[in-house]
Design a protein around this motif. Structure first.
Motif, mmCIF file in Angstrom:
data_model
loop_
_atom_site.group_PDB
_atom_site.id
_atom_site.type_symbol
_atom_site.label_atom_id
_atom_site.label_comp_id
_atom_site.label_asym_id
_atom_site.label_seq_id
_atom_site.Cartn_x
_atom_site.Cartn_y
_atom_site.Cartn_z
ATOM 1 N N ASN A 156 2.181 -7.041 3.415
ATOM 2 C CA ASN A 156 2.686 -7.161 4.783
ATOM 3 C C ASN A 156 3.895 -6.250 4.996
ATOM 4 O O ASN A 156 4.628 -5.976 4.058
ATOM 5 N N TYR A 157 4.102 -5.874 6.201
ATOM 6 C CA TYR A 157 5.337 -5.199 6.676
ATOM 7 C C TYR A 157 5.523 -3.749 6.246
ATOM 8 O O TYR A 157 6.215 -3.008 6.923
ATOM 9 N N PHE A 158 5.016 -3.342 5.084
ATOM 10 C CA PHE A 158 5.546 -2.127 4.465
ATOM 11 C C PHE A 158 4.673 -0.880 4.620
ATOM 12 O O PHE A 158 4.876 0.112 3.936
ATOM 13 N N TYR A 159 3.699 -0.944 5.508
ATOM 14 C CA TYR A 159 2.832 0.219 5.706
ATOM 15 C C TYR A 159 3.620 1.388 6.291
ATOM 16 O O TYR A 159 4.631 1.153 6.950
ATOM 17 N N PRO A 160 3.227 2.624 6.091
ATOM 18 C CA PRO A 160 2.077 3.065 5.309
ATOM 19 C C PRO A 160 2.418 3.177 3.816
ATOM 20 O O PRO A 160 3.547 3.510 3.447
ATOM 21 N N PHE A 161 1.430 2.857 3.002
ATOM 22 C CA PHE A 161 1.589 2.965 1.547
ATOM 23 C C PHE A 161 1.108 4.325 1.036
ATOM 24 O O PHE A 161 0.424 5.063 1.749
ATOM 25 N N THR A 162 1.428 4.601 -0.213
ATOM 26 C CA THR A 162 0.873 5.770 -0.894
ATOM 27 C C THR A 162 -0.656 5.649 -0.909
ATOM 28 O O THR A 162 -1.184 4.578 -1.210
#
Ligand code: PLP
Length: 393
Positions: A156-162
């Motif tokens: 949750n919350y932390f997009y965008p990811f590697t």
């Protein structure tokens, strides 16, 4: 400061990122911890698998003190002794070729991921960068290791990811093969820790290793939690009949100081060339001196005792025939007790009220990671508390 003062100041001055239990700790002895007011707790947590030699270990403390008086840190621009001595120990005892030092589990995994991508880039060029991990895995809290972690609750919350992480079902080789299209590596915890203390099947792990070898995918084992004697061998892979290409470790290595690292085989030894990876504190002299003492104390006898104590705990819990207990699982002193009809966190709070520190894992399990040096007397005391708590459910 007393316990109330510590908790009050904490609430004002420290970011509230941790759900802390109502326990204040000031000192320890063996596998027992004490509050400022002298309240005793048996420790079945070891700071989440870190304090492998327990508390008040004199030789460990002296190793740190001696090194601190001599030289604490130099940067990696110069040569120093403790890190190379430690590297010799780690490589000889694991069968791996060389090591890179980091400072935490997540950072070690980040480095391993970089290494896997560069291995493939050097050999095959662009476009072969995916990494397969498993559902219910946990690989860390940085943006990249969160992407590697196969549990949506952390995303949750932390997009965008590697980009470039694909998740497969544990113990299902076809699921892994499907996910591996365009991949350069597979990363596994041999016993999934945060996911619930779930050991992978040996046949599955062997099949993954064979598949990786056939397709030149690197096999990375994340031994941040399972490594450094926790499961009864230096690394868990040594019980699985495989040789990974890359092994990451952290937690227990320096017995309570921040340190981690990446061990790799001959094939991967030259992948991270000068300028491609670095960290200021990596191989810090005090951490390395502490780790050398940890390695010195992790004798075959101690590792054998870890396996025996693990079996002792399992047999004890199974023997209680407690209706709340569904299953006891794990390896060595990395054990999970899945429970039904009660929330693991409520049990942990009840254990605390009775003087025992425990962990949870996944949604249904209690987790135990006691110091590897815990005595049978301390174990019995902790188990008596756990039995009482489980019987009261
Ligand atoms: N990998 C595994 C298997 C872990 O259990 C953990 C932490 O629990 C990590 C990585 C992350 O380690 P750290 O918290 O030191 O970054």
């Amino acid at each position: 400061m007393n316990s109330t003062e510590i908790k009050d100041l904490y609430k004002q001055k420290i970011m509230q990122t941790y759900g802390r239990f109502d326990v204040v700790l000031e000192r320890g002895e063996g596998s027992r911890l004490y509050s400022p007011e002298g309240r005793e707790y048996i420790d079945f947590t070891s700071g989440i698998g870190v304090n492998c030699l327990g508390y008040g270990n004199e030789s460990w403390a002296k190793a740190i003190y001696k090194q601190a008086l001599k030289l604490q840190h130099t940067s990696n621009l110069y040569y120093t002794g403790p890190g190379v001595e430690l590297a010799k120990e780690l490589t000889e005892r694991s069968g791996m070729s060389v090591v890179f030092y980091a400072n935490s589990g997540a950072e070690s995994n980040e480095g391993a991921i970089k290494l896997a991508r560069k291995y493939s880039f050097d050999k095959y060029g662009e476009g072969r960068s995916k990494i397969v991990t498993l559902y219910r895995s946990f690989h860390g809290r940085t943006i990249t290791t969160l992407a590697a972690t196969g549990q949506d609750s952390f995303h949750n919350y932390f997009y965008p990811f590697t980009e470039g992480f694909l998740h497969a079902e544990a113990n299902n080789i076809n699921s892994l093969k499907e996910a591996a299209d365009g991949a350069c590596a597979v990363m596994l915890e041999l016993v999934q820790g945060e996911g619930g203390v779930l050991p992978l099947d040996k046949d599955y792990v062997k099949a993954v290793a064979a598949f990786c070898q056939e397709n030149d995918l690197l096999l990375l084992t994340d031994e941040v939690q399972t490594g450094i004697g926790r499961t009864g061998t230096l690394f868990a892979f040594q019980q699985y009949g495989i040789m990974p290409d890359v092994v990451t470790f952290a937690k227990g290595i320096a017995g309570g100081l921040p340190m981690g690292g990446i061990l790799v085989n001959e094939k991967c030894a030259g992948v991270l060339s000068p300028g491609t990876h670095a960290t200021t504190f990596g191989g810090n002299l005090i951490a390395a001196a502490a780790a050398l003492e940890v390695m010195r104390q992790l004798t075959p006898e101690l590792l054998g005792a870890v396996a025996e104590k693990g079996a002792y705990i399992r047999d004890a819990i199974k023997g209680w025939n407690c209706p709340a207990v569904k299953e006891v699982r794990g390896l060595g002193l990395m054990l999970g007790v899945s429970v039904e009809g009660v929330k693991p966190v409520d049990l942990v709070n009840k254990c605390i009220d009775n003087g025992l520190l425990m962990l949870t894992a996944g949604s249904d399990a209690l987790r135990m990671l006691p110091p590897l040096t815990i005595t049978y007397e301390e174990l019995d005391k902790g188990l008596a508390i756990l039995k009482k708590v489980l019987e009261e459910v």
